[in-house]
Design a protein around this motif. Structure first.
Motif, PDB file in Angstrom:
ATOM      1  N   GLU A 183      -5.039  -5.749   6.560  1.00  0.00           N
ATOM      2  CA  GLU A 183      -5.188  -4.650   7.514  1.00  0.00           C
ATOM      3  C   GLU A 183      -6.392  -3.744   7.298  1.00  0.00           C
ATOM      4  O   GLU A 183      -6.612  -2.816   8.058  1.00  0.00           O
ATOM      5  CB  GLU A 183      -3.895  -3.797   7.501  1.00  0.00           C
ATOM      6  N   ARG A 233      -5.946   0.890  10.229  1.00  0.00           N
ATOM      7  CA  ARG A 233      -5.394  -0.393   9.797  1.00  0.00           C
ATOM      8  C   ARG A 233      -5.583  -1.398  10.925  1.00  0.00           C
ATOM      9  O   ARG A 233      -5.298  -1.081  12.082  1.00  0.00           O
ATOM     10  CB  ARG A 233      -3.891  -0.278   9.484  1.00  0.00           C
ATOM     11  N   GLU A 241      -4.166  -3.772  12.847  1.00  0.00           N
ATOM     12  CA  GLU A 241      -2.801  -4.212  13.131  1.00  0.00           C
ATOM     13  C   GLU A 241      -2.713  -4.667  14.576  1.00  0.00           C
ATOM     14  O   GLU A 241      -3.562  -4.350  15.395  1.00  0.00           O
ATOM     15  CB  GLU A 241      -1.824  -3.041  12.971  1.00  0.00           C
ATOM     16  N   ARG A 244       2.315   1.758  16.911  1.00  0.00           N
ATOM     17  CA  ARG A 244       1.470   1.078  15.928  1.00  0.00           C
ATOM     18  C   ARG A 244       0.045   0.995  16.459  1.00  0.00           C
ATOM     19  O   ARG A 244      -0.205   0.342  17.465  1.00  0.00           O
ATOM     20  CB  ARG A 244       2.026  -0.323  15.651  1.00  0.00           C
TER      21      ARG A 244
HETATM   22 MG    MG Z   1       2.561  -1.497   8.122  1.00  0.00          MG
END
Ligand code: MG
Ligand code: ATP
Length: 425
Positions: A64, A113, A115, A121
């Motif tokens: 990530e 990150r 992701e 998220r």
């Molecule tokens: Mg995570």
């Protein structure tokens, strides 16, 4: 040209920044109450800080991180989390020598990150987190958890669940680790390639696997709880005692393991149980990390901390339909009738602001009616109208928009009258 924002990032527009400011202020206030002070560290760090401080078997480090080479050929990484940076700073500035221990710090800022984007998220998100370094008193574990819970409660959230566990000390973890390897090894072919790697490197993390979570071997895996030595069990018992004393409800989940390598003893997560919160239910996570300061070159200082993202806090508030106070409303809108009045309006607008009265005016040379409409739309508390008549009388027409009443007010007493009117609202 058709340039859009990068995947996983978001523009937070003025209609939403007001909400952000409300929760940011709430958080800062809560930190003041608990006597945690803010620390600001750089957004990028040497990559090695995270491979060592977060752990090179973690998802964060393996998959990530935004890592890049700068023009001087250094490997740098946009910070994926805050703890490693705070601990680096703690060591670098020798905070272990501060007379007041433990050192209680908090941070709030963007993390990065790589992701897969979904609700809750993002690739850039804002984390608030705190760290208490220099004490291994179970009472401070309870303090950290209490501060986290208090933020959610003050934000108005009702559907909350606190889950805690103990990962034990090094001795307990070694014993548990051996049991885990023995448990999974004979069947490791059934598991994903990540788990096969984890088996020798960090078998605890198999329990945290999102791919293999339904494998029956997960259910029967040796539980950490059974491997806690006496000291670790006693520590955990005290943490629970303090939480109970503080009226903080919790559940113990022996399978709760944190994704990061450096955790020991207390681990915890806070979830939202609100309907409609979506697939991701974790609001915050944290725990104790007694080995990290030494791992990053400092003395053996025990620490505990946690982090939450503001995005998930706001999503949870939305799911629970919590109303936000309107912090963007305007005290006064000033309306000018004619060229001469416009000059006076300009002067007064700036004068009002000096007295901490929020004020705005027309910059599009619109008709009086359109200016009045603006005042309504902006939900101003009052309108000041100035035309030839008012100028002659050295006065303004001050109108209370909630009652509709208006009065002629001389320039000399304007500030007082406006304050009276707006402060009463
Ligand atoms: Mg995570
Ligand atoms: P998850 O299991 O959801 O991936 P994590 O274990 O990676 O979480 P931590 O590293 O413990 O999360 O980070 C602490 C908190 O930061 C999370 O509980 C969550 O509130 C927030 N967080 C983590 N990753 C993201 C992200 N990509 N977008 C928004 N918030 C995040």
């Amino acid at each position: 040209m058709d340039i859009k924002l990068p995947r996983g990032t978001q523009d937070i527009l003025p209609s939403d920044t007001a909400k952000w400011q409300v929760v940011e202020e709430l958080i800062r206030e809560q930190c003041r109450m608990y006597h945690y002070k803010e620390i600001r560290t750089p957004v990028f760090e040497h990559t090695e800080l995270f491979t060592r401080g977060v752990g090179d078997t973690t998802d964060i480090v393996q998959k990530e991180m935004y890592t890049f080479q700068d023009r001087g050929n250094r490997s740098l990484t946009l910070r994926p989390e805050g703890t490693a940076s705070v601990v680096r700073s703690f060591v670098e500035h020798k905070m272990f020598g501060y007379p007041d221990q433990p050192v209680k710090l908090y941070y709030m800022g963007p993390m990065f990150r790589y992701e897969r984007q979904q609700a809750g998220r993002y690739r850039q998100f804002v984390q608030f987190g705190m760290e208490a370094i220099g004490s291994s008193d179970p009472a401070i574990d309870a303090e950290v958890i209490s501060l986290a819970m208090s933020i959610y409660k003050r934000a108005g959230l009702k559907s909350l669940k606190l889950v805690i566990n103990s990962l034990g000390d090094t001795e307990s973890r070694i014993a548990h680790r051996e049991a885990l390897v023995n448990h999974f090894e004979p069947h490791i072919e059934e598991f994903c390639s990540d788990c096969q790697n984890r088996l020798q490197k960090n078998p605890l993390r198999i329990l945290d696997c999102k791919i293999d979570r339904n494998n029956p071997l997960m259910e029967t895996a040796p539980s950490l709880t059974d491997y806690l030595n006496e000291e670790s069990a006693a520590y955990f018992a005290k943490v629970k005692e303090y939480l109970t004393m503080l009226n903080i409800d919790f559940e113990v989940d022996p399978n709760l393991v944190r994704g990061l390598d450096y955790y020991n003893h207390t681990a915890f997560e806070i979830m939202s149980t609100a309907e409609g919160f979506g697939a991701i239910t974790t609001l915050a996570g944290g725990g104790r990390y007694n080995g990290l300061v030494a791992e990053l070159g400092g003395p053996d200082s025990p620490g505990i901390g946690y982090a939450m993202s503001i995005e998930r806090l706001l999503l949870a508030m939305e799911a629970e339909k919590i109303e936000f106070p309107d912090t963007t409303s305007l005290d006064v809108y000033l309306v000018a009738m004619g060229e001469k009045a416009k000059k006076k309006v300009t002067e007064l607008t700036f004068e009002l602001r000096k007295h901490k009265i929020s004020a705005d005016m027309d910059y599009l040379e619109r008709k009086v009616k359109a200016q009045m409409k603006s005042a309504d739309r902006l939900k101003a508390k009052a309108v000041i109208v100035i035309g030839e008549d008012e100028l002659e009388k050295q006065s303004v027409m001050l109108k209370d928009l909630s009652t509709g009443t208006q009065q002629l007010v001389p320039f000399t007493s304007l500030i007082d009258e406006v304050k009276k009117l707006t402060e009463a609202k």
